[in-house]
Every structure is written in structure tokens, then in C-alpha cells.
Design a protein around this motif. Structure first.
Motif, mmCIF file in Angstrom:
data_model
loop_
_atom_site.group_PDB
_atom_site.id
_atom_site.type_symbol
_atom_site.label_atom_id
_atom_site.label_comp_id
_atom_site.label_asym_id
_atom_site.label_seq_id
_atom_site.Cartn_x
_atom_site.Cartn_y
_atom_site.Cartn_z
ATOM 1 N N ILE A 248 0.861 -1.186 0.000
ATOM 2 C CA ILE A 248 0.000 0.000 0.000
ATOM 3 C C ILE A 248 0.894 1.232 0.000
ATOM 4 N N LEU A 249 0.631 2.169 -0.909
ATOM 5 C CA LEU A 249 1.431 3.384 -0.991
ATOM 6 C C LEU A 249 0.581 4.587 -0.604
ATOM 7 N N LYS A 250 1.071 5.368 0.375
ATOM 8 C CA LYS A 250 0.336 6.538 0.861
ATOM 9 C C LYS A 250 1.253 7.766 0.855
ATOM 10 N N PRO A 251 0.941 8.779 0.030
ATOM 11 C CA PRO A 251 1.758 9.998 -0.026
ATOM 12 C C PRO A 251 1.128 11.136 0.783
ATOM 13 N N LYS A 252 2.000 12.043 1.243
ATOM 14 C CA LYS A 252 1.550 13.227 1.981
ATOM 15 C C LYS A 252 2.479 14.386 1.658
ATOM 16 N N ILE A 253 1.965 15.594 1.863
ATOM 17 C CA ILE A 253 2.812 16.774 1.737
ATOM 18 C C ILE A 253 2.476 17.729 2.880
ATOM 19 N N PHE A 254 3.520 18.202 3.556
ATOM 20 C CA PHE A 254 3.357 19.057 4.729
ATOM 21 C C PHE A 254 3.935 20.447 4.443
ATOM 22 N N LYS A 255 3.291 21.459 5.016
ATOM 23 C CA LYS A 255 3.826 22.829 4.950
ATOM 24 C C LYS A 255 4.460 23.154 6.277
ATOM 25 N N CYS A 256 5.717 23.606 6.242
ATOM 26 C CA CYS A 256 6.435 23.943 7.469
ATOM 27 C C CYS A 256 7.213 25.227 7.240
ATOM 28 N N GLY A 257 6.714 26.348 7.754
ATOM 29 C CA GLY A 257 7.373 27.627 7.536
ATOM 30 C C GLY A 257 7.476 27.930 6.060
ATOM 31 N N ASN A 258 8.695 28.155 5.587
ATOM 32 C CA ASN A 258 8.922 28.451 4.170
ATOM 33 C C ASN A 258 9.190 27.202 3.345
ATOM 34 N N ASN A 259 9.022 26.043 3.951
ATOM 35 C CA ASN A 259 9.357 24.794 3.277
ATOM 36 C C ASN A 259 8.148 23.863 3.163
#
Length: 433
Positions: free
Chosen positions: A133-144
């Protein structure tokens, strides 16, 4: 070929699957490829690429990505599209959609923990030889942004292989996704379970703001968000448990799984009793965010007994990317001191190579400097590279290169000896004689 991606007519290429006995796939579950007009130039028929993927390419259940506050809908959609393209065009994985089946089974009543979900899906019968099973995520952290992709292989016990990258702009997304998928594909071929299994609950986030009265009295009252480095973080914006589990696995001392990984189908938080058969320890963490100080409290719990083994706290006024890595490694050092005897691990600290990123066993672990990072008490190579990829990935012969900047770590009783570059390669070679 990569420069043509933006011009791709991206046909929906996923195969609908039914669980249980093997049934023929109904036409309602399949999307028919659209014909590509002869006049269209620089158009890639994705269905054709998908159909021609070798049987050696691992087929995986591809779950939709999710994100934290601060990531735009457009960026999330571009992330989703890039994942599909890279998996197929580079033959990293064969993505399979099971959204219809999973929605029907788990939307109304979620599974109570990640392990039960994993074994339930693993135990079904499919028309394709699925590998995980493949699960992707994207997080916002400050300027990154943090691009994070997890793969739960079916030949494991519910502990993921993970890869992540830190990027500053959406323009870096393509390379980040490609490098993460390349790493996951490589790690899948050689992954080994760590010695100690950690189940990491989602961070319990509480947002507070200071209210002061003229009398001098004050209190921190509950709010719906907290402004951290210009980003409004909410109580649901847990990126921290994923980074903690990733770093723990990268040490080589642990296999770690973030229990909140699949919130659409699984109840995130688990008790020690519910996961005692699959994990040695449970980690609960409370994060109190405020405009004055952030307080993080980690509790290490023995899974089989529910006994509290250790509590550790970290205080920070900032919650930027540097501080997240600092407190993550701090907590890893603290729990390692309680789990392992001193003879079985060492802490890497005060290692600084400005402008270099660090990779261990194919996993990104940090940049510029390493501090409080536990490793097994044995010889270890820390590969160096850019934030995008390690030098060894760019050049498999980097080990023999005069430009090799890797760190060769040797344990000699209580002493940790570190050699850099070609000198380290010499020592490594000599020790094998």
C-alpha cells in the motif's frame, strides 16, 4: 521524455479490483483509454505505458495524498499527478486504485488501528499480485514543504518504508517525487525489520493564545489555530509523528510506524493494549502550541503492559524545519537511552558539513549537521549529497571517488571514530581484510 510531461494527455489508467473471490472486473470499474489524435504532438498515451509495464514492476494500492494547512489544492493536485506519472514512466511502481472497495468497506466504520487495516487488506484476494500500500503526503512547514511517501509492503508486518524530501517551491516537486520513488523502489528490494518495533500515535496538538489582564493575571486559552513561522497550524496538522517514525527507522535500531497514516479509513490514535501484538513500544506525544512558547511532551509506553517507561520534554519558541529535526533527534536519543543498553548504540553529535545533506541506508536523515542521532554500535556509512539526492544515487561508484564526502563511522569500545571521504573508504576496506 521528462520535458514532455506537462503536455501529457493523462489517461486514467488504474485497474478496478474486487476483494474476496476472484471476479471478472466489470466495465463500470474500468476507464476506457481515449484515442490520441494523430495531429496531437508530444502526447504520451499513459494507458499504453501502464499496460506495457513489466510484471517485475511492483503493483501497489495507491491511496490519494493528503496534506496539512498551507498546502494549496492546486499543489496537492499537482503532487497527485506527478506521483502517477513518475510511477509509470519510470517503472517504479504499478499504481492500482481500490477507492471504490475501500470507501464501501471503511467509510462508515473505520478500522480501529493501522495494523488491523493492513492485515485486513493484505488478507484479501486480488486479480493482481499486489505488493503493498502506498500513501503519499505533503506538509507545509514555515517556508518549506516536506514531500513524504510511505510504502507498506505486504511482506512486512505493518511497518512502512518511507522516503521524504524538503523543498522550498513547487518547481522542485518533480525531482522530489522522482527521488523518493526511486528510493522506495530500492528500499523495497532490501528492507529489513528493525530490532525494536515502535508504534507512533498522532501528535495530540493543542493550540493556545496568551490573554493577559491589567491585574497581571494571564492564561493561555484554547484557539482553533496557532501561527507558527507564518503558517496557521491546526490541531489536525500532525506532520511530526511521520518525521519521528521516519527518523527512528533510519537509525537502524527501530522499525516505526505512524498510526495516523491513513485517516480516511483508520481511527488514528491507538492504545497500548490494541497494538501490543504488533509493537514493542507505543509513543504518545502532546504538542502545546502558543505565541510565546511551544511545549512538546513525549511518553514512551511498554506496549505489552501499558507501563510508562519514560517522559521527555522539549521547549522551543520556533517550529521551523530546523527545530523539528532537532527535537525529533532529541526524543530519539532519549528513548534509545531507555530501550537499549549503552553497549548497543552510539549517539552521533557535533558533525557538521555545511551545504551537505545526509543519508543513512538510503534514507534522508538531515542536512548541514548531525546531532543526537542514535545508530547501532557497529561500523556505519553516512552518505552525503544534496537535498535532492545522495551522491551514491547519482554515482554508484562514488565510494571509490576522490570526491567522496561520505562519513565512515567506526565504534572502538567506547570511542566513536569518524573518517571522511576516501580515507574512510580505505579504513572500511582494511577492516574487511
Amino acid at each position: 521524455m521528462r520535458e514532455l510531461i506537462k503536455k501529457i494527455n493523462c489517461l486514467f489508467f488504474f485497474i478496478g479490483l474486487l476483494a474476496g473471490p476472484l471476479f471478472g472486473v466489470g466495465s463500470e470499474n474500468l476507464k476506457t483509454p481515449q484515442a490520441v489524435k494523430k495531429s496531437a504532438k508530444n502526447v504520451i498515451n499513459m494507458q499504453e505505458y501502464y499496460d506495457n509495464l513489466s510484471e517485475m514492476v511492483p503493483a501497489v494500492i495507491f491511496l490519494s495524498p493528503d496534506c496539512t494547512t498551507g498546502v494549496s489544492d492546486e499543489m496537492l493536485e499537482n503532487f497527485f499527478t506527478e506521483l502517477k506519472l513518475q510511477m509509470v514512466l519510470n517503472s517504479y511502481f504499478k499504481p492500482v486504485s481500490m477507492a471504490k472497495f475501500l470507501d464501501g468497506k471503511y467509510t462508515e466504520k473505520k478500522e480501529r488501528n493501522l495494523f488491523q487495516f493492513f492485515y485486513g487488506i493484505k488478507g484479501e484476494r486480488y486479480q493482481v499480485n499486489l505488493r503493498g500500500i502506498l500513501k503519499p503526503k505533503i506538509f507545509k512547514c514555515g517556508n518549506n514543504y516536506i514531500v513524504y511517501i510511505a510504502l507498506l509492503p505486504f511482506d512486512s508486518s505493518g511497518y512502512p518504508i518511507t522516503s521524504l524530501r524538503i523543498i522550498k517551491t513547487e518547481r522542485e516537486m518533480k525531482d522530489a517525487v522522482a527521488n523518493c520513488l526511486f528510493e522506495l523502489n530500492s528500499l523495497m528490494q532490501k528492507h529489513n525489520s528493525g530490532k525494536v518495533k515502535l508504534a507512533v500515535n498522532p501528535f495530540e496538538i493543542s493550540c493556545r493564545t496568551l490573554v493577559e489582564q491589567k491585574t497581571g493575571e494571564f492564561d493561555f486559552i484554547k484557539t482553533s489555530f496557532s501561527n507558527q513561522e507564518g503558517i496557521e497550524l491546526k490541531e489536525t496538522d500532525d506532520m511530526f509523528s511521520y518525521i519521528l517514525a521516519h527518523q527512528a527507522t533510519a537509525t537502524g535500531l527501530y522499525s516505526a510506524t505512524p498510526l495516523g497514516m491513513i485517516p480516511e479509513y483508520v481511527t488514528g490514535k491507538s492504545t497500548s493494549a490494541s497494538i501490543s501484538a504488533q509493537a514493542d513500544y507505543l509513543i504518545n506525544t502532546k504538542l502545546v502550541l502558543s505565541d510565546k512558547m511551544n511545549v512538546i511532551t513525549l511518553s514512551l509506553i511498554k506496549a505489552d503492559s501499558g507501563v510508562l517507561v519514560k517522559t521527555a520534554k522539549f521547549f522551543t519558541k520556533r517550529l521551523d524545519i530546523d527545530e523539528i529535526w532537532e527535537f525529533t533527534n532529541y526524543f530519539l536519543a532519549e528513548i534509545t537511552k531507555s530501550i537499549y543498553s549503552e553497549k548497543n548504540y552510539r549517539l552521533l553529535s557535533d558533525i557538521s558539513i555545511k551545504g551537505k545533506a545526509f543519508y543513512k541506508d538510503g534514507m534522508f536523515i538531515g542536512w548541514d549537521s548531525i546531532g543526537n542521532f542514535p545508530i547501532p554500535a557497529e561500523k556505519t556509512i553516512i552518505n552525503t549529497g544534496t537535498m535532492a539526492t545522495s551522491d551514491i544515487n547519482n554515482n554508484p561508484n562514488n565510494y571509490y571517488s576522490n570526491k567522496n564526502d561520505d562519513l565512515f563511522v567506526f565504534v572502538n569500545n567506547d570511542e566513536v571514530k569518524i573518517f571522511r571521504g576516501r580515507e574512510g573508504a580505505y579504513v572500511w576496506n582494511l577492516l574487511e581484510k
